[in-house]
Design an enzyme around this catalytic site. Structure first.
Site, PDB file in Angstrom:
ATOM      1  CG  HIS A  52      57.130  99.297  63.088  1.00 39.55           C
ATOM      2  ND1 HIS A  52      56.624  99.358  64.363  1.00 39.55           N
ATOM      3  CD2 HIS A  52      58.102  98.366  63.113  1.00 39.55           C
ATOM      4  CE1 HIS A  52      57.262  98.495  65.133  1.00 39.55           C
ATOM      5  NE2 HIS A  52      58.164  97.877  64.396  1.00 39.55           N
ATOM      6  CG  HIS A  54      63.048  98.875  66.462  1.00 43.66           C
ATOM      7  ND1 HIS A  54      62.913  98.942  65.095  1.00 43.66           N
ATOM      8  CD2 HIS A  54      62.019  98.119  66.904  1.00 43.66           C
ATOM      9  CE1 HIS A  54      61.837  98.266  64.721  1.00 43.66           C
ATOM     10  NE2 HIS A  54      61.280  97.744  65.809  1.00 43.66           N
ATOM     11  CB  CYS A  59      56.285  89.862  68.693  1.00 44.40           C
ATOM     12  SG  CYS A  59      56.407  88.434  67.639  1.00 44.40           S
ATOM     13  CG  HIS A 112      58.947  96.875  70.168  1.00 45.35           C
ATOM     14  ND1 HIS A 112      57.666  96.685  69.677  1.00 45.35           N
ATOM     15  CD2 HIS A 112      59.768  96.839  69.096  1.00 45.35           C
ATOM     16  CE1 HIS A 112      57.729  96.545  68.369  1.00 45.35           C
ATOM     17  NE2 HIS A 112      58.981  96.628  67.984  1.00 45.35           N
ATOM     18  CD  GLU A 139      51.211  90.780  72.453  1.00 45.68           C
ATOM     19  OE1 GLU A 139      51.168  89.694  71.828  1.00 45.68           O
ATOM     20  OE2 GLU A 139      51.994  91.697  72.156  1.00 45.68           O
ATOM     21  CE1 TYR A 164      61.617  90.868  61.234  1.00 47.96           C
ATOM     22  CE2 TYR A 164      62.482  90.550  63.444  1.00 47.96           C
ATOM     23  CZ  TYR A 164      61.481  90.988  62.596  1.00 47.96           C
ATOM     24  OH  TYR A 164      60.336  91.558  63.125  1.00 47.96           O
ATOM     25  CD  GLU A 178      58.443  94.789  62.570  1.00 46.09           C
ATOM     26  OE1 GLU A 178      59.397  95.372  63.144  1.00 46.09           O
ATOM     27  OE2 GLU A 178      57.358  94.605  63.120  1.00 46.09           O
ATOM     28  CD  GLU A 218      61.207  94.047  65.452  1.00 44.89           C
ATOM     29  OE1 GLU A 218      60.267  94.813  65.733  1.00 44.89           O
ATOM     30  OE2 GLU A 218      61.121  92.806  65.540  1.00 44.89           O
ATOM     31  CD1 TRP A 260      58.554  87.050  64.320  1.00 46.51           C
ATOM     32  CD2 TRP A 260      57.998  88.604  62.802  1.00 46.51           C
ATOM     33  NE1 TRP A 260      57.264  87.436  64.587  1.00 46.51           N
ATOM     34  CE2 TRP A 260      56.900  88.398  63.676  1.00 46.51           C
ATOM     35  CE3 TRP A 260      57.872  89.545  61.781  1.00 46.51           C
ATOM     36  CZ2 TRP A 260      55.703  89.097  63.551  1.00 46.51           C
ATOM     37  CZ3 TRP A 260      56.677  90.229  61.667  1.00 46.51           C
ATOM     38  CH2 TRP A 260      55.603  90.004  62.529  1.00 46.51           C
TER      39      TRP A 260
END
Length: 180
Positions: A28, A35, A70, A72, A90, A107, A117, A119, A166
């Site tokens: 980032h 990604h 959120c 990855h 989380e 987005y 961002e 992604e 997002w």
């Protein structure tokens, strides 16, 4: 992740094909490559949605209210496994009825400081059967709130509720009835 483990994200080409990896700590910036990521909206059995406030130390959109979780996927990890892993890490919860809601969501958003961002970010909905048993990781989540989906959606769409870029885009595409 252990202290020695470097978290990597999957880099994508314009068609969504994996073309490599990059350490998350480096991906980032002002020229963030495309990604793979994911977003998840967790609902309870009464249809309320869990909304989280991003920790103030997050690199992108610190302190912003957003969807439940959120993250990855790691290289070689399925998106569904990543959703389950990150919600466990989380929020301290296990999910049931995990299902794709916006499988092709993509987005790009730019912060005021220029960090981007960028992604391909499939969006999922899942159920939490124990909404009182959350244990948010303070390094990831500053606060949590449960909201009636219809009211939350209406506030986001009207601009009354400020959320991450997002989340705003996703809410506009998600159905009026999230529990269906």
């Amino acid at each position: 992740m252990t202290a020695q483990t470097i978290e990597e994200v999957v880099l994508l080409d314009e068609h969504g094909n994996a073309v490599g990896t990059c350490p998350k700590s480096e991906v980032h910036n002002q020229s963030t490559p495309l990604h793979l990521a994911f977003s998840c909206y967790v609902i309870d059995e009464s249809g309320r949605v869990l909304v989280t406030k991003r920790a103030l130390r997050k690199e992108t959109w610190p302190g912003a209210w957003t969807n439940s979780c959120c993250g990855h996927p790691a290289p070689g990890e399925s998106v569904e496994d990543a959703v389950r892993r990150r919600t466990r890490q989380e929020l301290g919860i296990e999910l049931t009825d995990l299902r794709p809601a916006l499988p092709d969501f993509r987005y790009r958003a730019v912060m005021d400081n220029g960090i981007v961002e960028n992604e391909v970010c499939p969006v999922y909905v899942a159920v939490c059967t124990e909404p009182d048993d959350l244990s948010p990781d303070p390094a990831e989540v500053a606060a949590i709130e449960w909201h009636d989906w219809a009211a939350f959606r209406s506030q986001v769409l009207s601009g009354e509720r400020d959320v991450s870029p997002w989340c705003a885009l996703q809410v506009a595409e998600l159905p009026e009835e999230l529990a269906d």
